[in-house]
Design a protein around this motif. Structure first.
Motif, PDB file in Angstrom:
ATOM      1  N   ASP A  97      40.667  53.126  33.808  1.00  0.00           N
ATOM      2  CA  ASP A  97      41.739  52.116  33.624  1.00  0.00           C
ATOM      3  C   ASP A  97      41.275  50.614  33.686  1.00  0.00           C
ATOM      4  OD1 ASP A  97      43.648  53.961  33.949  1.00  0.00           O
ATOM      5  OD2 ASP A  97      43.785  53.777  36.103  1.00  0.00           O
ATOM      6  N   GLY A  98      39.993  50.507  32.968  1.00  0.00           N
ATOM      7  CA  GLY A  98      39.349  49.355  32.673  1.00  0.00           C
ATOM      8  C   GLY A  98      38.624  48.898  33.924  1.00  0.00           C
ATOM      9  N   LEU A  99      38.074  47.386  33.919  1.00  0.00           N
ATOM     10  CA  LEU A  99      37.183  46.881  34.808  1.00  0.00           C
ATOM     11  C   LEU A  99      38.020  46.200  35.979  1.00  0.00           C
ATOM     12  CD1 LEU A  99      34.289  46.450  35.361  1.00  0.00           C
ATOM     13  CD2 LEU A  99      34.213  44.417  34.169  1.00  0.00           C
ATOM     14  N   THR A 100      38.335  46.760  37.038  1.00  0.00           N
ATOM     15  CA  THR A 100      39.001  46.038  38.132  1.00  0.00           C
ATOM     16  C   THR A 100      38.032  46.268  39.422  1.00  0.00           C
ATOM     17  OG1 THR A 100      39.738  48.492  38.839  1.00  0.00           O
ATOM     18  CG2 THR A 100      40.880  47.237  37.313  1.00  0.00           C
ATOM     19  N   PRO A 101      38.375  45.550  40.575  1.00  0.00           N
ATOM     20  CA  PRO A 101      37.423  45.629  41.662  1.00  0.00           C
ATOM     21  C   PRO A 101      37.419  47.248  42.300  1.00  0.00           C
ATOM     22  CG  PRO A 101      39.107  43.750  41.925  1.00  0.00           C
ATOM     23  CD  PRO A 101      39.516  44.623  40.714  1.00  0.00           C
ATOM     24  N   GLU A 102      38.465  47.839  41.959  1.00  0.00           N
ATOM     25  CA  GLU A 102      38.162  49.408  42.562  1.00  0.00           C
ATOM     26  C   GLU A 102      37.338  50.139  41.706  1.00  0.00           C
ATOM     27  OE1 GLU A 102      41.968  47.545  43.933  1.00  0.00           O
ATOM     28  OE2 GLU A 102      41.208  47.678  41.997  1.00  0.00           O
ATOM     29  N   SER A 103      37.405  49.978  40.436  1.00  0.00           N
ATOM     30  CA  SER A 103      36.641  50.657  39.326  1.00  0.00           C
ATOM     31  C   SER A 103      35.156  50.194  39.708  1.00  0.00           C
ATOM     32  CB  SER A 103      37.004  50.540  38.053  1.00  0.00           C
ATOM     33  OG  SER A 103      37.112  49.334  37.467  1.00  0.00           O
ATOM     34  N   ALA A 104      34.935  49.035  39.827  1.00  0.00           N
ATOM     35  CA  ALA A 104      33.626  48.379  39.993  1.00  0.00           C
ATOM     36  C   ALA A 104      33.009  48.987  41.237  1.00  0.00           C
ATOM     37  CB  ALA A 104      33.653  46.797  39.829  1.00  0.00           C
ATOM     38  N   GLU A 105      33.656  49.115  42.211  1.00  0.00           N
ATOM     39  CA  GLU A 105      33.267  49.583  43.409  1.00  0.00           C
ATOM     40  C   GLU A 105      32.788  51.062  43.385  1.00  0.00           C
ATOM     41  OE1 GLU A 105      34.010  50.078  48.319  1.00  0.00           O
ATOM     42  OE2 GLU A 105      35.284  49.024  46.857  1.00  0.00           O
ATOM     43  N   ALA A 106      33.597  51.824  42.532  1.00  0.00           N
ATOM     44  CA  ALA A 106      33.105  53.329  42.398  1.00  0.00           C
ATOM     45  C   ALA A 106      31.856  53.306  41.529  1.00  0.00           C
ATOM     46  CB  ALA A 106      34.447  54.047  41.659  1.00  0.00           C
ATOM     47  N   ILE A 107      31.856  52.379  40.532  1.00  0.00           N
ATOM     48  CA  ILE A 107      30.550  52.314  39.738  1.00  0.00           C
ATOM     49  C   ILE A 107      29.422  52.305  40.572  1.00  0.00           C
ATOM     50  CG2 ILE A 107      29.122  51.266  37.874  1.00  0.00           C
ATOM     51  CD1 ILE A 107      31.863  50.627  36.897  1.00  0.00           C
ATOM     52  N   CYS A 108      29.296  50.986  41.406  1.00  0.00           N
ATOM     53  CA  CYS A 108      28.284  50.845  42.296  1.00  0.00           C
ATOM     54  C   CYS A 108      28.020  51.760  43.064  1.00  0.00           C
ATOM     55  CB  CYS A 108      28.655  49.407  43.122  1.00  0.00           C
ATOM     56  SG  CYS A 108      28.907  47.939  42.239  1.00  0.00           S
ATOM     57  N   ALA A 117      16.923  50.559  43.398  1.00  0.00           N
ATOM     58  CA  ALA A 117      17.583  49.365  43.568  1.00  0.00           C
ATOM     59  C   ALA A 117      18.133  49.318  45.169  1.00  0.00           C
ATOM     60  CB  ALA A 117      18.828  48.835  42.621  1.00  0.00           C
ATOM     61  N   ILE A 118      18.295  48.072  45.774  1.00  0.00           N
ATOM     62  CA  ILE A 118      18.844  48.045  47.070  1.00  0.00           C
ATOM     63  C   ILE A 118      19.946  47.566  47.391  1.00  0.00           C
ATOM     64  CG2 ILE A 118      16.349  47.986  48.144  1.00  0.00           C
ATOM     65  CD1 ILE A 118      17.178  44.946  48.476  1.00  0.00           C
ATOM     66  N   THR A 119      20.614  47.153  45.950  1.00  0.00           N
ATOM     67  CA  THR A 119      22.157  46.830  45.694  1.00  0.00           C
ATOM     68  C   THR A 119      22.411  46.774  44.525  1.00  0.00           C
ATOM     69  OG1 THR A 119      21.676  45.078  47.655  1.00  0.00           O
ATOM     70  CG2 THR A 119      23.473  44.595  46.215  1.00  0.00           C
ATOM     71  N   VAL A 120      23.682  47.050  44.162  1.00  0.00           N
ATOM     72  CA  VAL A 120      24.142  47.229  42.609  1.00  0.00           C
ATOM     73  C   VAL A 120      25.567  46.485  42.780  1.00  0.00           C
ATOM     74  CG1 VAL A 120      25.294  48.626  40.865  1.00  0.00           C
ATOM     75  CG2 VAL A 120      22.968  49.493  42.482  1.00  0.00           C
ATOM     76  N   ALA A 121      25.493  45.703  41.838  1.00  0.00           N
ATOM     77  CA  ALA A 121      26.721  44.931  41.755  1.00  0.00           C
ATOM     78  C   ALA A 121      27.603  44.838  40.232  1.00  0.00           C
ATOM     79  CB  ALA A 121      26.419  43.367  42.236  1.00  0.00           C
ATOM     80  N   VAL A 122      28.730  44.499  40.430  1.00  0.00           N
ATOM     81  CA  VAL A 122      29.423  44.284  39.010  1.00  0.00           C
ATOM     82  C   VAL A 122      30.367  43.330  38.849  1.00  0.00           C
ATOM     83  CG1 VAL A 122      31.377  45.415  37.590  1.00  0.00           C
ATOM     84  CG2 VAL A 122      29.401  46.998  38.612  1.00  0.00           C
ATOM     85  N   THR A 123      30.169  42.387  38.148  1.00  0.00           N
ATOM     86  CA  THR A 123      31.048  41.101  37.911  1.00  0.00           C
ATOM     87  C   THR A 123      31.899  40.974  36.761  1.00  0.00           C
ATOM     88  OG1 THR A 123      29.513  39.520  36.934  1.00  0.00           O
ATOM     89  CG2 THR A 123      28.919  39.938  38.913  1.00  0.00           C
ATOM     90  N   ASP A 124      32.857  40.075  36.884  1.00  0.00           N
ATOM     91  CA  ASP A 124      33.563  40.017  35.597  1.00  0.00           C
ATOM     92  C   ASP A 124      32.840  38.519  34.963  1.00  0.00           C
ATOM     93  OD1 ASP A 124      34.597  37.697  37.144  1.00  0.00           O
ATOM     94  OD2 ASP A 124      36.472  38.584  37.142  1.00  0.00           O
ATOM     95  N   ARG A 125      33.306  37.795  34.261  1.00  0.00           N
ATOM     96  CA  ARG A 125      32.692  36.458  33.663  1.00  0.00           C
ATOM     97  C   ARG A 125      32.669  35.323  34.936  1.00  0.00           C
ATOM     98  NH1 ARG A 125      31.297  35.775  28.703  1.00  0.00           N
ATOM     99  NH2 ARG A 125      30.935  33.485  29.450  1.00  0.00           N
ATOM    100  N   GLU A 126      33.326  35.481  35.843  1.00  0.00           N
ATOM    101  CA  GLU A 126      33.457  34.360  37.037  1.00  0.00           C
ATOM    102  C   GLU A 126      33.246  34.768  38.256  1.00  0.00           C
ATOM    103  OE1 GLU A 126      33.804  31.534  36.079  1.00  0.00           O
ATOM    104  OE2 GLU A 126      34.437  31.798  33.896  1.00  0.00           O
ATOM    105  N   ARG A 127      33.570  36.031  38.637  1.00  0.00           N
ATOM    106  CA  ARG A 127      33.465  36.383  40.151  1.00  0.00           C
ATOM    107  C   ARG A 127      32.895  37.812  40.244  1.00  0.00           C
ATOM    108  NH1 ARG A 127      35.643  32.700  43.312  1.00  0.00           N
ATOM    109  NH2 ARG A 127      36.777  31.184  42.279  1.00  0.00           N
ATOM    110  N   VAL A 128      32.325  38.040  41.489  1.00  0.00           N
ATOM    111  CA  VAL A 128      32.022  39.405  41.862  1.00  0.00           C
ATOM    112  C   VAL A 128      33.051  40.349  42.282  1.00  0.00           C
ATOM    113  CG1 VAL A 128      30.557  40.678  43.666  1.00  0.00           C
ATOM    114  CG2 VAL A 128      30.117  38.446  42.902  1.00  0.00           C
ATOM    115  N   LEU A 129      33.141  41.563  41.369  1.00  0.00           N
ATOM    116  CA  LEU A 129      34.058  42.351  41.488  1.00  0.00           C
ATOM    117  C   LEU A 129      33.779  43.442  42.525  1.00  0.00           C
ATOM    118  CD1 LEU A 129      34.965  43.214  37.629  1.00  0.00           C
ATOM    119  CD2 LEU A 129      36.335  41.876  39.312  1.00  0.00           C
ATOM    120  N   ALA A 130      32.497  43.704  42.900  1.00  0.00           N
ATOM    121  CA  ALA A 130      32.183  44.623  43.818  1.00  0.00           C
ATOM    122  C   ALA A 130      30.687  44.541  43.923  1.00  0.00           C
ATOM    123  CB  ALA A 130      32.569  46.292  43.466  1.00  0.00           C
TER     124      ALA A 130
END
Length: 459
Positions: A97-108, A117-130
């Motif tokens: 369903d695209g890049l959303t905070p929910e999908s980003a957290e599932a990826i991480c 890695a000790i941390t995995v993060a996903v962002t959009d162009r401006e902010r941290v999504l997860a």
């Protein structure tokens, strides 16, 4: 799909670098040789039998493991391939369903256990999504992008790795820095829309394998995001076509209906009031049906209202309709303005100078979770060439002087295009007609291939 397989192969190839390299193979040979010499020494020196036996067992185990890994390295690769494919498959499902905070957290959460890695993060162009892992409290969802390396990856579309990152200053607490990390851009049509970031506890943790993992998974995510964007554009295009059809309300129908109501205000005021009320409901529904799909029952109601106005204009005896709607499909979703325009075309272009026009609207379930919609009339009909042009945009528009030709092409082609966009290539439109004998238009809608959520057939 081919590109996805290539990217998965790249990721699994990076993972398989942890298998024995030539250096470790040579080291294993040396160790086995030393153990063999020790075994011979023990036998020749007459040392304890139990120690000699234990040494021989250990030697055998090591030699068997060594030979197995050297002779059959594909076993190790296949394990990594299977694991990587499973991760990739699950991850693609996460972001359907695209890049959303929910999908980003599932990826991480899915990727963190598979890396160093000790941390995995996903962002959009401006902010941290997860952000998941040791630094989750330092990069909460919604916080702005902090590191220059992230901004560089976004602006230039290149994978970045860093050590000794500049200190990060936050409103609360002391400044601190991330020891090391790898940042890969997520791209759609060549434009960076976000990043996938791996943070490590030490620069020594960054190696070729981790770099390839980040790059490979970022490309997989980018491919799925591009697929989602194409589907979204298809849906938006279909909705735009629907709005275009709404804007093409037949002015003749509008004026004729208003004139009919106006004449009834003198001869039958109660009938005029009823028609005026239904006319308001008709156009309110026309404007409100901007959503992609509406229930079959609502489209049938709109069609009945339309026929009510035409009967008031031509006479009750001139138009006789039959509605054959299976109860199991009354709530099935269909594109708005998929039945009513076909009925309108029949009234406008199939009605003969004398006699009644019989119109039958049938909506029935079809096999394999599909829907069959038919609009049948016994009117003027048309020749095969005109019928073929109704729904085929590659052919010239029907002759405006031909029966069911004038104006029919715009509405029918709009319906045909929206059916293809909504329901995929297995959905079809068929026209059967003969001059003087009427016309049958049959729509076969494949609900399984719809670009919308399924579960549409209710029994």
């Amino acid at each position: 799909m081919k590109a996805n397989k290539e990217r998965i192969a790249r990721v699994e190839g990076a993972s398989s670098t942890v298998r024995l390299t030539p250096f470790f193979s040579a080291l294993a040979v040396a160790c086995a040789s030393l153990l063999l010499l020790y075994f011979i020494y023990e036998l020749m020196g007459g040392h304890d039998v139990l120690v000699t036996l234990a040494s021989s067992v250990l030697l055998c185990i090591l030699l068997v493991m060594f030979l197995y890994l050297c002779i059959n390295p594909d076993t190790l690769r296949s394990q990594y391939a299977e694991q990587t494919l499973a991760i990739a498959s699950d991850m693609l499902e996460d972001i359907r369903d695209g890049l959303t905070p929910e999908s980003a957290e599932a990826i991480c959460r899915r990727l963190l256990p598979e890396t160093h890695a000790i941390t995995v993060a996903v962002t959009d162009r401006e902010r941290v999504l997860a952000c998941v892992g040791s630094y989750a409290d330092k990069f909460p969802t919604g916080s702005p992008i902090h590191t220059p390396a992230t901004r560089y990856a976004l602006d230039h579309g290149l994978v970045q790795s860093f050590t000794n990152a500049p200190s990060i200053h936050r409103e609360e607490g002391e400044p601190w820095r991330v020891p090391a990390g790898i940042i890969a851009p997520l791209k759609v049509r060549g434009v960076s829309v976000g990043t996938l970031k791996f943070y490590f506890s030490s620069p020594r943790a960054i190696d070729r394998t981790q770099y390839a993992l980040v790059s490979g998974f970022a490309e997989l995510i980018s491919t799925q995001l591009a697929t989602h964007e194409l589907e979204r554009q298809d849906e938006l295009t279909a909705r735009a076509e629907l709005r275009a059809l709404q804007s093409q309300i037949n002015p003749h129908f509008l004026f004729n209906t208003l004139n009919t109501i106006a004449s009834l205000t003198r001869t039958d005021p109660l009938r005029a009031r009823e028609l005026l009320r239904e006319f308001a409901s008709f156009y309110r529904s026309t404007l409100d049906n901007s959503g992609s799909l509406i229930p079959v029952s609502r489209e049938i109601m709109q069609t009945r209202r339309y026929l009510m106005f035409e009967k008031a204009r031509f006479g009750e005896e001139r138009i006789i309709e039959t509605m054959d709607i299976d109860e199991s499909v009354e709530e099935a979703p269909v594109p708005a303005f998929i039945i009513q325009p076909l009925v309108e075309n029949a009234v406008r272009h199939a009605m003969k100078d004398e006699g009644a026009l019989h119109i039958t609207v049938s909506v029935q379930p079809d096999k394999d979770d599909a829907l069959c919609i038919k609009v049948i009339d016994d009117g003027a009909g048309m020749d095969a060439e005109t019928a073929a042009r109704l729904f085929n945009e590659s052919l010239p528009k029907p002759d405006s002087a031909a029966p069911q030709g004038g104006g029919a092409g715009v509405a029918t082609r709009n319906i045909s295009e929206r059916i293809k966009r909504f329901y995929g290539p297995r959905s079809t439109v068929e026209v059967t007609s003969q001059p003087g004998c009427g016309t049958t238009i049959a729509l076969h809608l494949d609900l399984q291939q719809s670009i919308f959520e399924q579960g549409s057939m209710k029994g």
